[in-house]
Design a protein around this motif. Sequence first.
Motif, short mmCIF file in Angstrom:
data_model
loop_
_atom_site.label_atom_id
_atom_site.label_comp_id
_atom_site.label_asym_id
_atom_site.label_seq_id
_atom_site.Cartn_x
_atom_site.Cartn_y
_atom_site.Cartn_z
N LEU A 40 0.83 -1.21 0.00
CA LEU A 40 0.00 0.00 0.00
C LEU A 40 0.86 1.25 0.00
CD1 LEU A 40 -2.35 -1.99 0.54
CD2 LEU A 40 -3.22 -0.35 2.20
N ASN A 45 -3.19 -0.93 -4.84
CA ASN A 45 -4.53 -0.89 -4.24
C ASN A 45 -5.35 -2.14 -4.53
OD1 ASN A 45 -5.27 -0.59 -6.94
ND2 ASN A 45 -6.75 1.05 -6.55
N LYS A 79 -9.06 1.93 5.84
CA LYS A 79 -8.42 1.75 4.54
C LYS A 79 -9.23 0.87 3.59
CE LYS A 79 -3.74 2.46 6.29
NZ LYS A 79 -2.36 1.93 6.40
N ASP A 81 -11.99 1.28 1.90
CA ASP A 81 -12.47 1.92 0.67
C ASP A 81 -11.34 2.26 -0.29
OD1 ASP A 81 -15.03 1.71 1.61
OD2 ASP A 81 -15.17 3.79 2.30
N GLN A 82 -10.11 2.19 0.20
CA GLN A 82 -8.96 2.46 -0.68
C GLN A 82 -8.52 1.23 -1.46
OE1 GLN A 82 -5.77 4.15 1.73
NE2 GLN A 82 -7.26 5.18 3.06
N LEU A 83 -9.07 0.08 -1.09
CA LEU A 83 -8.63 -1.19 -1.66
C LEU A 83 -9.64 -1.78 -2.63
CD1 LEU A 83 -7.19 -2.98 1.50
CD2 LEU A 83 -5.90 -1.94 -0.37
#
Length: 350
Positions: A40, A45, A79, A81-83
């Motif tokens: 990350l 992502n 985190k 929603d970042q993935l």
Amino acid sequence: MQFSRLGRSQLNVSRICLGSMTWGLQNNQHDADEQINYALSRGVNFIDTAEMYAVPPSPQTYGKTEAIIGNWLTRHKEKRDQLIIATKIAGPGLSWVRNGAPISGQSIIEAVDDSLARLNTDYIDVYQLHWPNRSTPHFAKHQPGEINFSNVNSEQETADMLDILQGLAHCIEAGKIRHWGLSDDTTWGINTYLRLAREHSLPAPVSIQNEFSLLHAKDWPYLIENCVHEDIAYLPWSPLAAGMLTGKYIDGARPAGSRWTLMQRQGLFRDTKYSNQATKLYVDIAKSHGLTPAQLALAWCNQVDGVTSTIIGATNMSQLKENLNAFEQSLTSEVLEEITQVFKQYPAPF
């Protein structure tokens, strides 16, 4: 980090996808945490997993990799929603997974719920069919005569695929998965699902992940052309040919703790004299141009037209860093020509 759109979806994924199949056997929770955090930090992502993992698969390791990722997500909820998290339902043949039964619409619904629970998340970004119910030319079955396609009941297969598609649609409508994709499938599989999706107003696949490397490029050009024109993301797995292209298995070497020292469900079918000879030549090319063998193989995969994101894996941090650095390499025309000359000698070494 460079990003690409995942097929016909609106998801933008890193050109590197972090594979996870060693987590739960060769790697523990601490190792996985370290790999995820570092990936990350480098801009990755996209994480790929499967209910079947860890690998080699067994009743004892079934679901462990998803649970490891779920433990990480529990501690890093901010985190999520970042993935982009992709997982897979196992196809038929594993006695400890739904008694080895084929995939159905109902088993999709049940398996999605189980994966959500292990992953500790409310949704899966991309849910994939790990392999089809029918036999396909993968896992060393791609030589002429290995499979008899004429024996397949295409009408029954198509009916089963529609049932699967309806199960996927149910999960998408429920908000449990966002998109779905294929794995270890063929042009017929892609196009049949696309046709069924159009005819029945159901969600179409956005991606396919197949084995693809300098030692195993059978999807070029026909399946990859299909993906490009149908807007299906192509995701190579095993771009290092299960580690062979690193050079660590040359001439029968078996480093302690390496994957090839473990029992393989399909056997070491990549370990042939032709693979060995080709790998030696690729290693020589890499060294002559100041690259590691892994960087050469990964950089080559990344530059293939039609590739969306390459799935990498590592059992230690030095491997992960080396693999990530490979995607910062641009292969010169001279290097590509040298690779081409070896490839022409060994187009299908296993």
